[in-house]
Design an enzyme around this catalytic site. Structure first.
Site, mmCIF file in Angstrom:
data_model
loop_
_atom_site.group_PDB
_atom_site.id
_atom_site.type_symbol
_atom_site.label_atom_id
_atom_site.label_comp_id
_atom_site.label_asym_id
_atom_site.label_seq_id
_atom_site.Cartn_x
_atom_site.Cartn_y
_atom_site.Cartn_z
ATOM 1 N N TYR A 79 -0.911 48.202 -5.260
ATOM 2 C CA TYR A 79 -0.377 48.794 -4.035
ATOM 3 C C TYR A 79 0.855 48.027 -3.579
ATOM 4 O O TYR A 79 1.055 46.865 -3.945
ATOM 5 C CB TYR A 79 -1.430 48.832 -2.922
ATOM 6 C CG TYR A 79 -2.245 47.571 -2.760
ATOM 7 C CD1 TYR A 79 -3.419 47.383 -3.500
ATOM 8 C CD2 TYR A 79 -1.847 46.564 -1.895
ATOM 9 C CE1 TYR A 79 -4.166 46.225 -3.350
ATOM 10 C CE2 TYR A 79 -2.601 45.406 -1.744
ATOM 11 C CZ TYR A 79 -3.750 45.243 -2.477
ATOM 12 O OH TYR A 79 -4.493 44.086 -2.349
ATOM 13 N N TYR A 102 2.985 46.990 -0.131
ATOM 14 C CA TYR A 102 3.010 46.900 1.328
ATOM 15 C C TYR A 102 4.338 47.438 1.874
ATOM 16 O O TYR A 102 5.353 47.471 1.176
ATOM 17 C CB TYR A 102 2.826 45.436 1.760
ATOM 18 C CG TYR A 102 1.389 44.956 1.656
ATOM 19 C CD1 TYR A 102 0.432 45.374 2.575
ATOM 20 C CD2 TYR A 102 0.993 44.085 0.646
ATOM 21 C CE1 TYR A 102 -0.885 44.931 2.496
ATOM 22 C CE2 TYR A 102 -0.326 43.633 0.557
ATOM 23 C CZ TYR A 102 -1.257 44.061 1.488
ATOM 24 O OH TYR A 102 -2.553 43.630 1.405
ATOM 25 N N TYR A 134 1.043 44.047 -4.727
ATOM 26 C CA TYR A 134 -0.177 43.312 -5.054
ATOM 27 C C TYR A 134 -1.076 44.138 -5.965
ATOM 28 O O TYR A 134 -1.067 45.371 -5.918
ATOM 29 C CB TYR A 134 -0.973 42.968 -3.772
ATOM 30 C CG TYR A 134 -0.460 41.755 -3.025
ATOM 31 C CD1 TYR A 134 0.835 41.719 -2.524
ATOM 32 C CD2 TYR A 134 -1.277 40.650 -2.827
ATOM 33 C CE1 TYR A 134 1.302 40.603 -1.843
ATOM 34 C CE2 TYR A 134 -0.818 39.522 -2.142
ATOM 35 C CZ TYR A 134 0.473 39.514 -1.656
ATOM 36 O OH TYR A 134 0.933 38.406 -0.982
ATOM 37 N N ARG A 137 1.677 34.392 -8.219
ATOM 38 C CA ARG A 137 0.371 33.776 -7.997
ATOM 39 C C ARG A 137 -0.722 34.692 -8.526
ATOM 40 O O ARG A 137 -0.637 35.918 -8.417
ATOM 41 C CB ARG A 137 0.200 33.580 -6.487
ATOM 42 C CG ARG A 137 -1.156 33.122 -6.021
ATOM 43 C CD ARG A 137 -1.108 32.892 -4.514
ATOM 44 N NE ARG A 137 -2.428 32.730 -3.937
ATOM 45 C CZ ARG A 137 -3.146 31.603 -4.009
ATOM 46 N NH1 ARG A 137 -2.663 30.555 -4.649
ATOM 47 N NH2 ARG A 137 -4.337 31.530 -3.453
ATOM 48 N N GLU A 196 -9.211 31.084 1.606
ATOM 49 C CA GLU A 196 -8.831 30.517 0.316
ATOM 50 C C GLU A 196 -8.730 28.997 0.348
ATOM 51 O O GLU A 196 -8.576 28.410 1.426
ATOM 52 C CB GLU A 196 -7.465 31.087 -0.090
ATOM 53 C CG GLU A 196 -7.428 32.601 -0.064
ATOM 54 C CD GLU A 196 -6.358 33.199 -0.949
ATOM 55 O OE1 GLU A 196 -5.288 32.578 -1.090
ATOM 56 O OE2 GLU A 196 -6.596 34.287 -1.503
HETATM 57 C C1 LIG Z 1 -3.499 36.133 -0.348
HETATM 58 C C2 LIG Z 1 -4.135 37.035 -1.105
HETATM 59 C C3 LIG Z 1 -4.051 38.464 -0.917
HETATM 60 C C4 LIG Z 1 -4.609 39.288 -1.855
HETATM 61 C C5 LIG Z 1 -4.509 40.668 -1.715
HETATM 62 C C6 LIG Z 1 -3.811 41.184 -0.644
HETATM 63 O O1 LIG Z 1 -3.671 42.522 -0.525
HETATM 64 C C7 LIG Z 1 -3.270 40.366 0.305
HETATM 65 C C8 LIG Z 1 -3.390 38.989 0.168
#
Ligand SMILES: C=Cc1ccc(O)cc1
Length: 179
Positions: free
Chosen positions: A19, A21, A27, A49, A72
């Site tokens: 997806y 943003y 991500y 990452r 995390e």
């Molecule tokens: C920081 C990790 C993280 C993983 C997936 C997401 O959509 C947003 C942040």
């Protein structure tokens, strides 16, 4: 791309998503099982990452709407609300100040550097946090099945999301091609 309708928690578990943003960050995220997530970051502040076996809380809020929350080793907190039937989600990421100032430390396969993340969160500043609340459009959904170690199994590369979307990355059993 699976076109199924999501109704239950079982429908969601084992699903693999890509997806983007609204701020442009791309991500990839996998609901590995009812308490574990894997992900890979293709675009944005911490592109490159990737993480496997992150413990998370995963619940269904109402039919077809899912909330996932975790904290995390970096001190980053995440809350995601998936609406897969609408091909949308909303995510909020709460970054400690140190990740905003030194994102490069976190751009790695985190599982092999947990101690470095824990040391960094003590060494650098936490506050003020950077809160990033954004809607995202889902560009890919795959029925990977639960506990599939092939879904997130290597570092991201430039055309990986396109390879996955174009069916060049996984075979018919959702195993990685060319492994
Ligand atoms: C920081 C990790 C993280 C993983 C997936 C997401 O959509 C947003 C942040």
């Amino acid at each position: 791309m699976t076109e199924k309708t999501f109704k239950t928690l079982a429908d969601f578990l084992g699903t693999h998503f890509i997806y983007t943003y609204a701020n442009g960050w791309e991500y990839e995220w996998y609901a590995k099982n009812d308490h574990t997530v894997d992900y890979r970051i293709h675009g944005g502040m911490v592109a490159g990452r990737w993480v496997t076996d992150q413990a998370a809380d995963i619940v269904m809020l109402t039919a077809g709407v899912y909330k996932i929350s975790w904290t995390e080793p970096t001190g980053t907190d995440v809350a995601l609300d998936f609406m897969p039937n609408e091909k949308k989600l909303h995510g909020t990421i709460f970054f400690p100040k140190w990740v905003e100032e030194h994102p490069e430390i976190t751009v790695t396969y985190q599982n092999e550097h947990i101690t470095l993340m824990e040391e960094s969160r003590e060494k650098y500043e936490t506050y003020p946090k950077l809160v990033v609340p954004e809607f995202a459009n889902i560009t890919y959904m795959g029925a990977a099945g639960q506990n599939n170690e092939d879904v997130i199994s290597e570092a991201p590369y430039a055309n990986m999301p396109d390879d996955i979307r174009n069916g060049k990355y996984f075979d018919e059993n959702y195993h990685r091609i060319n492994k």
